[in-house]
Write a protein that holds these residues in place. Structure first.
Motif, short mmCIF file in Angstrom:
data_model
loop_
_atom_site.label_atom_id
_atom_site.label_comp_id
_atom_site.label_asym_id
_atom_site.label_seq_id
_atom_site.Cartn_x
_atom_site.Cartn_y
_atom_site.Cartn_z
N TYR A 70 -43.63 81.74 124.05
CA TYR A 70 -43.36 80.93 122.87
C TYR A 70 -44.07 81.50 121.65
O TYR A 70 -45.02 82.28 121.77
CB TYR A 70 -43.84 79.49 123.10
N ASP A 71 -43.61 81.09 120.47
CA ASP A 71 -44.35 81.37 119.24
C ASP A 71 -45.43 80.30 119.13
O ASP A 71 -45.13 79.11 119.07
CB ASP A 71 -43.42 81.31 118.03
N VAL A 72 -46.69 80.72 119.11
CA VAL A 72 -47.82 79.79 119.16
C VAL A 72 -48.76 80.06 118.00
O VAL A 72 -49.09 81.22 117.72
CB VAL A 72 -48.58 79.92 120.50
N MET A 73 -49.22 78.98 117.37
CA MET A 73 -50.14 79.14 116.25
C MET A 73 -51.21 78.05 116.32
O MET A 73 -50.95 76.93 116.78
CB MET A 73 -49.40 79.05 114.91
N PRO A 74 -52.43 78.36 115.86
CA PRO A 74 -53.53 77.38 115.87
C PRO A 74 -53.45 76.46 114.65
O PRO A 74 -53.36 76.94 113.51
CB PRO A 74 -54.78 78.25 115.82
N LEU A 75 -53.52 75.18 114.89
CA LEU A 75 -53.43 74.21 113.80
C LEU A 75 -54.70 74.19 112.95
O LEU A 75 -54.67 73.73 111.82
CB LEU A 75 -53.15 72.81 114.38
N TRP A 76 -55.81 74.69 113.50
CA TRP A 76 -57.07 74.68 112.75
C TRP A 76 -57.16 75.83 111.75
O TRP A 76 -58.15 75.95 111.03
CB TRP A 76 -58.26 74.70 113.70
N ARG A 86 -37.32 81.41 120.09
CA ARG A 86 -38.46 80.81 120.77
C ARG A 86 -38.99 79.66 119.93
O ARG A 86 -39.25 79.82 118.74
CB ARG A 86 -39.56 81.84 120.99
N PRO A 87 -39.18 78.48 120.54
CA PRO A 87 -39.69 77.35 119.77
C PRO A 87 -41.12 77.59 119.31
O PRO A 87 -41.89 78.29 119.99
CB PRO A 87 -39.62 76.19 120.76
N LEU A 88 -41.45 77.03 118.17
CA LEU A 88 -42.79 77.15 117.63
C LEU A 88 -43.68 76.04 118.20
O LEU A 88 -43.32 74.86 118.15
CB LEU A 88 -42.76 77.06 116.10
N ILE A 89 -44.83 76.43 118.72
CA ILE A 89 -45.81 75.49 119.25
C ILE A 89 -47.07 75.58 118.41
O ILE A 89 -47.58 76.67 118.15
CB ILE A 89 -46.15 75.80 120.73
N LEU A 90 -47.59 74.42 118.00
CA LEU A 90 -48.90 74.36 117.35
C LEU A 90 -49.91 73.79 118.34
O LEU A 90 -49.62 72.82 119.03
CB LEU A 90 -48.85 73.49 116.10
N VAL A 91 -51.09 74.40 118.41
CA VAL A 91 -52.17 73.93 119.27
C VAL A 91 -53.19 73.26 118.37
O VAL A 91 -53.68 73.85 117.41
CB VAL A 91 -52.79 75.09 120.07
N ALA A 92 -53.54 72.00 118.68
CA ALA A 92 -54.20 71.15 117.70
C ALA A 92 -55.70 71.38 117.54
O ALA A 92 -56.20 71.38 116.42
CB ALA A 92 -53.94 69.68 118.05
#
Length: 310
Positions: free
Chosen positions: A26-32, A5-11
């Motif tokens: 997806y693999d999702v992580m918070p950029l903050w 699963r592609p990694l997604i960063l939420v800005a």
């Protein structure tokens, strides 16, 4: 990072609800948060609100980045030249909120021209007395000038015609297929308008295009409405023109800096202000989420984006 699963960063933090929307697929992580910033080099997709400028130094660390997916319709915070030079695709929400922004523009015109906000305040403060009537101005016959005739501009023009307004417009490119007349220039449009609505896409080349001269051309009976981007208006010149009576009024949903300080507008006369809510309807946000998911899914599948930035 997951191999499947592609990694997604939420800005931005206000996009936090998207984490739950995206995480099933997806693999999702918070950029903050530190955990997200630690994965910059591995993220294939960056989800952002397009009005926020992305830090160039941060982007340079994103070696695996292949898609900048704007949750919003606007994408002026993205350096498109930088993205193209690195083969990074950019998507946005298309015209998901165009109809709602056009509705909001009409609402701002009505609120100012018919003095709806002033009337509400008078009633609540006990200033409504027997026999007293506040005279306002009709929409019918008023000349509406639209700056930028894209999806929002055309939706606005159709609504204005239904309200018996006369429509003209100006934009840098002629569109002969349109039935509404294009002015010779921005200042000419202002001179010929009772109400001028800014609905143009924001770029560095048109920053401050609504200048002191445009306010002067619109004049002491004219109304300026902005539902596009605050940077399109020279805000200091606008405030000065309103205070000095050289511009009749303004109705603004967007500002040079957001949130705009309340004190900046405390003593500015003849204004109606809303906090950048023109496109913020439940329905439009749902469409934007659908577009985001569709663009990301197309990218992951190696298919053309649903709504790429041209």
């Amino acid at each position: 990072m997951s191999e499947t699963r592609p990694l997604i960063l939420v800005a931005q933090p206000h996009l936090a609800p998207l984490l739950g929307l995206l995480s099933p697929q997806y693999d999702v992580m918070p950029l903050w948060e530190d955990s997200g910033r630690a994965r910059l080099a591995y993220a294939e997709i960056l989800v952002t609100a397009g009005e926020f400028r992305l830090d160039p130094a941060m982007l340079e660390q994103m070696a695996a980045l292949r898609l900048i997916a704007c949750f919003t319709v606007g994408y002026d915070g993205v350096d498109l030249d930088w993205a193209r030079s690195r083969g990074i695709a950019v998507s946005h929400a298309g015209d998901a909120n165009a109809e709602d922004v056009a509705d909001h523009a009409i609402g701002l015109i009505l609120a100012h021209r018919r003095q709806i906000v002033t009337g509400d305040r008078q009633l609540r403060s006990g200033e409504w007395t027997a026999g007293a009537k506040m005279l306002t101005r009709s929409m019918a016959g008023a000349k509406l000038g639209i700056v930028g005739m894209g999806s929002i501009g055309m939706a606005l023009a159709a609504r204005a015609e239904a309200m018996r307004m006369r429509v003209g417009w100006w934009g840098p490119r002629d569109k002969p297929e349109l039935r509404w007349p294009r002015a010779a220039g921005l200042e000419a449009l202002a001179r010929d308008s009772d109400v001028m609505v800014v609905a143009a896409k924001a770029t560095e080349s048109n920053r401050g295009m609504i200048s002191a001269a445009i306010c002067e051309a619109l004049g002491p009976q004219g109304l300026l409405v902005n539902v596009a981007r605050g940077q399109l208006v020279d805000e200091d010149s606008l405030i000065a023109a309103l205070r000095e009576g050289r511009l009749g009024g303004a109705a603004l949903d967007v500002f040079e800096n957001e949130p705009t300080p309340a004190a900046r507008w405390a003593d500015v006369p003849n204004v109606v202000l809303t906090p950048h809510t023109g496109g913020a309807t439940q329905e439009a946000v749902a469409k934007m989420a659908q577009m985001l998911l569709a663009n990301i899914a197309a990218h992951v599948a190696g298919e053309p984006l649903v709504s790429p930035v041209a």
